[in-house]
Design a protein around this motif. Structure first.
Motif, PDB file in Angstrom:
ATOM      1  N   VAL A 278      76.716  11.704 -35.731  1.00  9.34           N
ATOM      2  CA  VAL A 278      77.180  13.082 -35.941  1.00  9.34           C
ATOM      3  C   VAL A 278      76.191  13.839 -36.814  1.00  9.34           C
ATOM      4  CG1 VAL A 278      79.005  14.528 -36.911  1.00  9.34           C
ATOM      5  CG2 VAL A 278      79.595  12.450 -35.665  1.00  9.34           C
ATOM      6  N   ALA A 279      75.754  13.214 -37.908  1.00  5.59           N
ATOM      7  CA  ALA A 279      74.830  13.882 -38.829  1.00  5.59           C
ATOM      8  C   ALA A 279      73.493  14.178 -38.155  1.00  5.59           C
ATOM      9  CB  ALA A 279      74.625  13.024 -40.068  1.00  5.59           C
ATOM     10  N   ALA A 280      73.029  13.256 -37.315  1.00  2.00           N
ATOM     11  CA  ALA A 280      71.775  13.495 -36.595  1.00  2.00           C
ATOM     12  C   ALA A 280      71.911  14.693 -35.664  1.00  2.00           C
ATOM     13  CB  ALA A 280      71.375  12.252 -35.811  1.00  2.00           C
ATOM     14  N   GLY A 281      73.109  14.857 -35.077  1.00  6.57           N
ATOM     15  CA  GLY A 281      73.353  16.018 -34.231  1.00  6.57           C
ATOM     16  C   GLY A 281      73.304  17.329 -34.992  1.00  6.57           C
ATOM     17  N   TRP A 282      73.573  17.257 -36.278  1.00  3.78           N
ATOM     18  CA  TRP A 282      73.453  18.453 -37.132  1.00  3.78           C
ATOM     19  C   TRP A 282      72.012  18.684 -37.588  1.00  3.78           C
ATOM     20  CZ3 TRP A 282      77.972  16.563 -40.729  1.00  3.78           C
ATOM     21  CH2 TRP A 282      79.190  16.746 -40.056  1.00  3.78           C
ATOM     22  N   GLY A 283      71.109  17.753 -37.246  1.00  8.05           N
ATOM     23  CA  GLY A 283      69.720  17.879 -37.676  1.00  8.05           C
ATOM     24  C   GLY A 283      69.441  17.266 -39.030  1.00  8.05           C
ATOM     25  N   TRP A 284      70.339  16.431 -39.533  1.00  6.28           N
ATOM     26  CA  TRP A 284      70.155  15.809 -40.847  1.00  6.28           C
ATOM     27  C   TRP A 284      69.124  14.685 -40.755  1.00  6.28           C
ATOM     28  CZ3 TRP A 284      75.009  15.232 -44.410  1.00  6.28           C
ATOM     29  CH2 TRP A 284      75.672  16.453 -44.482  1.00  6.28           C
ATOM     30  N   THR A 285      68.398  14.458 -41.828  1.00  7.65           N
ATOM     31  CA  THR A 285      67.464  13.343 -41.926  1.00  7.65           C
ATOM     32  C   THR A 285      68.229  12.062 -42.257  1.00  7.65           C
ATOM     33  OG1 THR A 285      67.111  13.625 -44.300  1.00  7.65           O
ATOM     34  CG2 THR A 285      65.693  14.900 -42.794  1.00  7.65           C
ATOM     35  N   PRO A 286      67.636  10.896 -42.016  1.00  2.00           N
ATOM     36  CA  PRO A 286      68.296   9.645 -42.410  1.00  2.00           C
ATOM     37  C   PRO A 286      68.641   9.610 -43.893  1.00  2.00           C
ATOM     38  CG  PRO A 286      66.487   9.172 -40.929  1.00  2.00           C
ATOM     39  CD  PRO A 286      66.403  10.642 -41.252  1.00  2.00           C
ATOM     40  N   LEU A 287      67.781  10.159 -44.741  1.00  2.00           N
ATOM     41  CA  LEU A 287      68.062  10.160 -46.173  1.00  2.00           C
ATOM     42  C   LEU A 287      69.279  11.022 -46.490  1.00  2.00           C
ATOM     43  CD1 LEU A 287      67.187   9.205 -48.945  1.00  2.00           C
ATOM     44  CD2 LEU A 287      65.644  11.171 -49.094  1.00  2.00           C
ATOM     45  N   ALA A 288      69.379  12.184 -45.857  1.00  2.00           N
ATOM     46  CA  ALA A 288      70.544  13.045 -46.081  1.00  2.00           C
ATOM     47  C   ALA A 288      71.822  12.374 -45.574  1.00  2.00           C
ATOM     48  CB  ALA A 288      70.342  14.388 -45.378  1.00  2.00           C
ATOM     49  N   THR A 289      71.717  11.683 -44.461  1.00  2.00           N
ATOM     50  CA  THR A 289      72.874  10.952 -43.944  1.00  2.00           C
ATOM     51  C   THR A 289      73.308   9.865 -44.916  1.00  2.00           C
ATOM     52  OG1 THR A 289      72.120  11.342 -41.678  1.00  2.00           O
ATOM     53  CG2 THR A 289      73.729   9.590 -42.018  1.00  2.00           C
ATOM     54  N   GLY A 290      72.352   9.184 -45.497  1.00  2.00           N
ATOM     55  CA  GLY A 290      72.675   8.168 -46.491  1.00  2.00           C
ATOM     56  C   GLY A 290      73.388   8.743 -47.692  1.00  2.00           C
ATOM     57  N   LEU A 291      72.974   9.933 -48.123  1.00  2.00           N
ATOM     58  CA  LEU A 291      73.639  10.580 -49.247  1.00  2.00           C
ATOM     59  C   LEU A 291      75.091  10.915 -48.916  1.00  2.00           C
ATOM     60  CD1 LEU A 291      70.754  12.941 -50.446  1.00  2.00           C
ATOM     61  CD2 LEU A 291      71.669  10.942 -51.660  1.00  2.00           C
ATOM     62  N   LEU A 292      75.354  11.196 -47.644  1.00  2.00           N
ATOM     63  CA  LEU A 292      76.724  11.472 -47.222  1.00  2.00           C
ATOM     64  C   LEU A 292      77.627  10.259 -47.422  1.00  2.00           C
ATOM     65  CD1 LEU A 292      78.568  13.617 -45.792  1.00  2.00           C
ATOM     66  CD2 LEU A 292      77.920  12.529 -43.636  1.00  2.00           C
ATOM     67  N   MET A 293      77.032   9.069 -47.412  1.00  2.00           N
ATOM     68  CA  MET A 293      77.810   7.837 -47.550  1.00  2.00           C
ATOM     69  C   MET A 293      78.008   7.424 -49.012  1.00  2.00           C
ATOM     70  SD  MET A 293      77.941   7.177 -44.224  1.00  2.00           S
ATOM     71  CE  MET A 293      77.899   5.537 -43.528  1.00  2.00           C
ATOM     72  N   LEU A 294      77.418   8.149 -49.940  1.00  2.00           N
ATOM     73  CA  LEU A 294      77.520   7.756 -51.343  1.00  2.00           C
ATOM     74  C   LEU A 294      78.951   7.686 -51.868  1.00  2.00           C
ATOM     75  CD1 LEU A 294      74.549   9.377 -53.315  1.00  2.00           C
ATOM     76  CD2 LEU A 294      75.080   6.959 -53.002  1.00  2.00           C
ATOM     77  N   PRO A 295      79.844   8.631 -51.515  1.00  2.00           N
ATOM     78  CA  PRO A 295      81.228   8.503 -51.998  1.00  2.00           C
ATOM     79  C   PRO A 295      81.877   7.190 -51.581  1.00  2.00           C
ATOM     80  CG  PRO A 295      80.854  10.710 -51.154  1.00  2.00           C
ATOM     81  CD  PRO A 295      79.632   9.911 -50.807  1.00  2.00           C
ATOM     82  N   ALA A 296      81.573   6.724 -50.379  1.00  2.00           N
ATOM     83  CA  ALA A 296      82.126   5.444 -49.929  1.00  2.00           C
ATOM     84  C   ALA A 296      81.614   4.297 -50.783  1.00  2.00           C
ATOM     85  CB  ALA A 296      81.779   5.208 -48.467  1.00  2.00           C
ATOM     86  N   ALA A 297      80.344   4.367 -51.179  1.00  2.00           N
ATOM     87  CA  ALA A 297      79.791   3.326 -52.037  1.00  2.00           C
ATOM     88  C   ALA A 297      80.503   3.303 -53.388  1.00  2.00           C
ATOM     89  CB  ALA A 297      78.296   3.552 -52.235  1.00  2.00           C
ATOM     90  N   ALA A 298      80.788   4.477 -53.942  1.00  2.00           N
ATOM     91  CA  ALA A 298      81.511   4.544 -55.213  1.00  2.00           C
ATOM     92  C   ALA A 298      82.921   3.987 -55.070  1.00  2.00           C
ATOM     93  CB  ALA A 298      81.558   5.992 -55.706  1.00  2.00           C
ATOM     94  N   VAL A 299      83.570   4.310 -53.963  1.00  2.00           N
ATOM     95  CA  VAL A 299      84.913   3.799 -53.709  1.00  2.00           C
ATOM     96  C   VAL A 299      84.899   2.283 -53.595  1.00  2.00           C
ATOM     97  CG1 VAL A 299      86.750   3.711 -51.966  1.00  2.00           C
ATOM     98  CG2 VAL A 299      85.814   5.909 -52.675  1.00  2.00           C
ATOM     99  N   GLY A 300      83.857   1.734 -52.960  1.00  2.00           N
ATOM    100  CA  GLY A 300      83.760   0.293 -52.820  1.00  2.00           C
ATOM    101  C   GLY A 300      83.692  -0.432 -54.147  1.00  2.00           C
ATOM    102  N   LEU A 301      83.145   0.218 -55.161  1.00  2.00           N
ATOM    103  CA  LEU A 301      83.049  -0.411 -56.481  1.00  2.00           C
ATOM    104  C   LEU A 301      84.389  -0.483 -57.192  1.00  2.00           C
ATOM    105  CD1 LEU A 301      79.701   1.059 -57.867  1.00  2.00           C
ATOM    106  CD2 LEU A 301      80.162  -1.308 -57.194  1.00  2.00           C
ATOM    107  N   VAL A 302      85.255   0.518 -56.991  1.00  2.00           N
ATOM    108  CA  VAL A 302      86.532   0.557 -57.724  1.00  2.00           C
ATOM    109  C   VAL A 302      87.688  -0.043 -56.933  1.00  2.00           C
ATOM    110  CG1 VAL A 302      85.807   2.578 -59.031  1.00  2.00           C
ATOM    111  CG2 VAL A 302      87.101   2.900 -56.930  1.00  2.00           C
ATOM    112  N   THR A 303      87.535  -0.189 -55.622  1.00  2.00           N
ATOM    113  CA  THR A 303      88.627  -0.727 -54.806  1.00  2.00           C
ATOM    114  C   THR A 303      89.104  -2.099 -55.254  1.00  2.00           C
ATOM    115  OG1 THR A 303      87.977   0.568 -52.867  1.00  2.00           O
ATOM    116  CG2 THR A 303      89.286  -1.393 -52.460  1.00  2.00           C
ATOM    117  N   PRO A 304      88.210  -3.023 -55.686  1.00  2.00           N
ATOM    118  CA  PRO A 304      88.701  -4.343 -56.105  1.00  2.00           C
ATOM    119  C   PRO A 304      89.739  -4.300 -57.213  1.00  2.00           C
ATOM    120  CG  PRO A 304      86.331  -4.409 -55.797  1.00  2.00           C
ATOM    121  CD  PRO A 304      86.737  -2.977 -55.663  1.00  2.00           C
TER     122      PRO A 304
END
Length: 437
Positions: A278-304
């Motif tokens: 989806v992000a590539a369809g918006w013209g986003w770079t791989p790095l920008a797409t990775g930044l979109l996933m940062l909230p999930a990474a933060a959630v993964g740390l507190v979920t345990p």
């Protein structure tokens, strides 16, 4: 006594590094295809070959651990993953790249099953639940960071540097040598059973990969599955204590837990693969797409912190039942984000499915561990992990095969049926248990 938190965190990093073999590599495929002079569909086999071997080899690693203890199979598996990652980064041709990715996948397959078995062997009760939750949370965080790390490394040094990322697992090997127990039953490995299981599992995973890999993959997968599945059934009947013990493959808790929670990695991988599309369809770079996933990474740390309490208070089956509707909600939110072109909703969907993974995976492993004898713990966790990873293949295959035809919005809605079915299985089993008592 080793700290459950520290050990689980290091094992979670290893688990996450194995997962970045897919999540970090995916964003590098266009550059990889251009440099090696191959098509995009051919380049996708860099991911498919790794995913197939990762799923197929899990029961073998579990059985090796039962026979020889955890230390040797886990350490050698991590070393094989490291060598495969380095060889992938240095591969001069696509053929050698695939060979290296197969080696990497074989080694990486040891980590999901043996890391969980190591936690189960070292602790019991609430400490085990806490460690399993930490392991799942850290691994989910690394997986969510995979596109970001892959995009950043691609910017720094190209696709080769991104493919070398799992080689960082070498740093954890000395710790594994110290803490992982040796020993084991020393029983002879049923090689015929192992081969038959590998054939059947390869056929199933290839068949699931075929929507995005083409008709040849579908034909090969169908042939292997048609030949392997009946042979496995016949062999288990003939050798009930062989590679797949009958007591494990007919255990209702093992089957129910693994099949019900397989819907969670299906949802998780669908979003890990679908959101970058989806992000590539918006013209986003791989790095920008990775930044979109940062909230999930933060959630993964507190979920345990929450999954540990849920597992202790609710028990494994109810904790799995909590994870399934969270996965449904994640897919619903992501579908809305795709429809509305809303990055925030996509980020929220990935964060929610990370929560579902953090609840479901440790609950499944806890349920399986408690349902089998200690001598069969490795192979039982291996079988459950195989089913779990097959679920991941289902999610990735549906996105790769149906997205171009029906759109990701439709794919996400179709996938909602899986966690709904998993929840139904768990609820029906919960109703039968009091009656049986």
């Amino acid at each position: 006594m080793r700290s459950p938190g520290r050990t689980a965190a290091l094992l979670g990093i290893l688990f996450g590094l194995a997962a970045t073999g897919t999540s970090a590599a995916t964003v590098t495929l266009p550059q990889l295809a251009g440099e090696l002079g191959i098509s995009a569909s051919t380049a996708a086999w860099t991911i498919s070959a790794y995913a197939v071997v990762l799923a197929v080899a899990t029961p073998l690693h579990g059985r090796l651990a039962d026979a020889y203890g955890l230390r040797a199979p886990l350490v050698s598996g991590v070393l094989a993953m490291v060598v495969g990652a380095i060889a992938s980064a240095l591969a001069p041709t696509f053929a050698l790249l695939i060979v290296a990715r197969v080696l990497q996948g074989f080694g990486g397959a040891s980590i999901p099953v043996l890391a969980t078995a190591l936690v189960s062997a070292m602790w019991e009760g609430p400490q085990r639940g806490a460690a399993l939750g930490r392991l799942a949370g850290v691994s989910a965080t690394f997986s969510a960071l995979g596109p970001l790390m892959g995009g950043a490394l691609e910017d720094l040094g190209g696709w080769r540097l991104a493919l070398a990322l799992p080689a960082l697992g070498l740093l954890i090997v000395p710790y594994l040598v110290r803490v992982a127990p040796s020993g084991g039953s020393r029983q002879h490995i049923d090689r015929t059973g192992a081969v038959l299981v590998a054939v059947a599992a390869s056929g199933l995973v290839l068949l699931l990969q075929s929507p995005s890999s083409g008709p040849v993959t579908a034909i090969v997968g169908a042939v292997l599955l048609a030949a392997g599945a009946p042979a496995v059934v016949a062999w288990v009947r003939r050798r009930p204590t062989g590679f797949l013990p009958r007591t494990v493959v007919t255990n209702p808790v093992v089957l129910r837990s693994s099949f019900a929670t397989a819907a969670i990695p299906a949802s998780w991988f669908a979003l890990l693969v679908g959101v970058p599309i989806v992000a590539a369809g918006w013209g986003w770079t791989p790095l920008a797409t990775g930044l979109l996933m940062l909230p999930a990474a933060a959630v993964g740390l507190v979920t345990p912190l929450f999954s540990r309490r849920a597992l202790a208070r609710l028990g494994a089956q109810r904790a799995m039942a909590v994870a399934c509707p969270i996965a449904v909600l994640a897919l619903l939110v992501a579908a809305a984000g795709d429809l509305a072109d809303a990055p925030a909703l996509l980020a929220l969907g990935v964060a929610l499915v990370t929560v579902a993974f953090g609840f479901g995976q440790p609950a499944m492993m806890s349920a399986v561990d408690e349902a089998v004898a200690a001598a069969d713990r490795g192979v039982a966790i291996g079988v459950a992990t195989l089913v779990f990873l097959v679920g991941a293949s289902v999610g990735a295959a549906l996105v790769g095969g149906l997205a171009e035809v029906a759109g990701l919005f439709t794919v996400f809605f179709v996938l909602m049926a899986l966690p709904v079915a998993g929840l139904a299985v768990l609820l029906l089993a919960g109703r039968r248990q009091p009656a049986a008592a």
